[in-house]
Enzyme design. Structure first.
Site, PDB file in Angstrom:
ATOM      1  N   GLY A   1       0.817  -1.214   0.000  1.00  0.00           N
ATOM      2  CA  GLY A   1       0.000   0.000   0.000  1.00  0.00           C
ATOM      3  C   GLY A   1       0.851   1.263   0.000  1.00  0.00           C
ATOM      4  O   GLY A   1       0.561   2.224  -0.726  1.00  0.00           O
TER       5      GLY A   1
ATOM      6  N   SER B   1      -3.464  -3.392  -0.929  1.00  0.00           N
ATOM      7  CA  SER B   1      -2.335  -4.082  -0.292  1.00  0.00           C
ATOM      8  C   SER B   1      -2.782  -5.461   0.168  1.00  0.00           C
ATOM      9  O   SER B   1      -3.763  -5.587   0.913  1.00  0.00           O
ATOM     10  CB  SER B   1      -1.854  -3.265   0.898  1.00  0.00           C
ATOM     11  OG  SER B   1      -0.859  -3.973   1.596  1.00  0.00           O
TER      12      SER B   1
ATOM     13  N   HIS C   1      -1.775  -7.757   2.317  1.00  0.00           N
ATOM     14  CA  HIS C   1      -1.833  -8.244   3.701  1.00  0.00           C
ATOM     15  C   HIS C   1      -3.030  -7.715   4.481  1.00  0.00           C
ATOM     16  O   HIS C   1      -3.276  -8.141   5.605  1.00  0.00           O
ATOM     17  CB  HIS C   1      -0.513  -7.959   4.446  1.00  0.00           C
ATOM     18  CG  HIS C   1      -0.299  -6.544   4.895  1.00  0.00           C
ATOM     19  ND1 HIS C   1      -0.532  -6.151   6.189  1.00  0.00           N
ATOM     20  CD2 HIS C   1       0.130  -5.447   4.242  1.00  0.00           C
ATOM     21  CE1 HIS C   1      -0.233  -4.863   6.314  1.00  0.00           C
ATOM     22  NE2 HIS C   1       0.172  -4.414   5.144  1.00  0.00           N
TER      23      HIS C   1
ATOM     24  N   THR D   1      12.891  -7.169  -9.895  1.00  0.00           N
ATOM     25  CA  THR D   1      12.401  -8.522 -10.180  1.00  0.00           C
ATOM     26  C   THR D   1      11.098  -8.765  -9.416  1.00  0.00           C
ATOM     27  O   THR D   1      10.992  -8.418  -8.243  1.00  0.00           O
ATOM     28  CB  THR D   1      13.470  -9.559  -9.761  1.00  0.00           C
ATOM     29  OG1 THR D   1      14.639  -9.301 -10.537  1.00  0.00           O
ATOM     30  CG2 THR D   1      12.989 -10.979  -9.978  1.00  0.00           C
TER      31      THR D   1
ATOM     32  N   CYS E   1       0.611   3.014  13.101  1.00  0.00           N
ATOM     33  CA  CYS E   1       1.843   3.758  12.861  1.00  0.00           C
ATOM     34  C   CYS E   1       2.076   4.790  13.939  1.00  0.00           C
ATOM     35  O   CYS E   1       3.201   5.127  14.253  1.00  0.00           O
ATOM     36  CB  CYS E   1       1.779   4.472  11.527  1.00  0.00           C
ATOM     37  SG  CYS E   1       0.711   3.677  10.372  1.00  0.00           S
TER      38      CYS E   1
END
Ligand code: PLP
Length: 390
Positions: A75, A203, A205, A241, A329
């Protein structure tokens, strides 16, 4: 009763456990089909095929074309790419960008970064439920505006924004519109055409996929500078990659999220409503934050007056109940969350905020256990609280 051996995880907005079926499909791409999708030999081509199949699955889930999907590391990278990528690609047209005061840091910080590099930013206010007024967006747009970024659903209080209305305004004004749909994907419709967005972040997860992989949808024709320069992966829009197991796992998680959405939503909503009712009925001086209806089905965010959220979090954790204060956060610091500040919540109240987010594995027994202990712990904390009131 000590339930230390069973943890009740109520922090699905921070991350979710991998779905077992997702792990199964990922294993193959760690152990057997380990090729680099950019290699020309058979191993490389097998890996290439896997990521192109994943791209088709995810495109279909979002109502997009496969060539409008780029794979990222999550994200945060999707948000950064959308915002900085558009800003730098469009700098000759203008230098004004618009967002809200309640975005995730993955949006706010790129805005602050761009401000320090010559761009002008507007941070729109929200009402007391956390809703942005589309009229404010309209008024904020100038000739110099190149991008509007407004989240689909807020990660702290769960409020859902009027994205369809805002996107119409942006389209009329010829301004690119990005939405952070990291919290909403799998809970509400995120079809890019019904939402009317030019860019959208998700995102893995956050919906039972692996950590460290995400998607940025970029509508065909949208101009964007890459963040990562190097190889020509992702149509030159993102070097490095490919995370093949992650991408394959994410596609499986997308497939399951779409298939199981009605049941997942119903399950979360029922337990969430039971939790809210229990808290409001059994705890004095408690306030539900966010919009009463326009909110994510799994979100319960409350202010418990006259206590410290951190103290409550620790006490709950001791008996195996895992919750968050503010956003993941910002916990660790005692600053009130920027979201609660934007809602106009007084600082002393913001300190008593607790977020509980439910998911697939939450059970009735879990919620019963929380109902049994939460009110008791609040009483105990208030009895020793130096805070005014009780
Ligand atoms: C979790 C989250 C992000 C960041 O996603 P990561 O994959 O953890 O980098 C961005 N926006 C919102 C709304 C989120 O909830």
């Amino acid at each position: 009763m000590n339930r230390m051996n069973k943890r009740i995880y109520l922090d699905y907005a921070a991350t979710t456990p991998l779905h077992p079926e997702v792990l199964e499909v990922m294993k193959i791409y760690f152990l057997e089909e380990f090729g680099n999708p950019s290699s020309v030999h058979t191993s490389g081509q097998k890996a290439r095929e896997a990521i192109e199949n994943a791209r088709r699955t995810i495109a279909e889930a979002l109502g997009a074309r496969p060539d409008e999907i780029i794979f990222t590391s999550g994200g945060s990278e999707s948000d950064n790419t959308a915002i900085k990528g558009v800003a730098y690609a469009m700098a000759e047209k203008g230098n004004h960008i618009i967002t809200t005061k309640i975005e995730h840091h993955a949006v706010l910080e790129p805005f602050h970064f761009l401000q320090a590099h010559g761009f002008k930013a507007t941070f729109l206010p929200v009402d007391r439920y956390g809703i942005v007024d589309p009229d404010d967006v309209k008024k904020a747009i100038t000739d110099k505006t190149i991008l509007v970024s407004i989240m689909h659903a807020n990660n702290e209080i769960g409020t859902i924004e009027p994205i369809e209305e805002i996107s119409k305004i942006c389209r009329q004004k010829g301004v690119y519109f990005h939405t952070d749909a990291v919290q909403s994907f799998g809970a509400i419709d995120t079809n890019v055409n019904s939402l009317g967005v030019d860019l959208l972040s998700i995102s893995a997860h956050k919906f039972y996929g692996p950590k460290g992989v995400g998607v940025l949808y970029i509508r065909k024709g949208t101009r964007i500078e890459p963040l990562l320069h190097g190889g020509a992966q992702e149509m030159g829009k993102r070097a490095s990659t490919h995370n093949v197991p992650g991408i394959v796992g994410m596609a499986k998680a997308v497939e399951l999220a779409i298939k199981e959405m009605p049941q997942r939503v119903e399950h979360s909503r029922r337990l969430r409503d039971k939790l809210i009712k229990c808290l409001l009925d059994n705890v004095d001086d408690i306030i539900l934050n966010g919009h009463p209806q326009k909110r994510l089905p799994n979100n319960c965010h409350v202010i418990v007056k006259y206590i410290e959220g951190e103290a409550l979090l620790m006490r709950l954790d001791q008996i195996g109940i895992e919750v968050a204060t503010g956003s993941a956060c910002s916990s660790g610091s005692l600053e009130p969350s920027h979201v609660l500040t934007a809602l106009g919540v007084p600082i002393e109240d913001a300190r008593g905020s607790i977020r509980m987010t439910l998911g697939r594995l939450t059970t009735d027994e879990d919620i019963d256990f929380v109902c049994e202990h939460f009110p008791r712990i609040v009483k105990e904390l208030r009895a020793i609280s130096p805070l005014t009131g009780k």
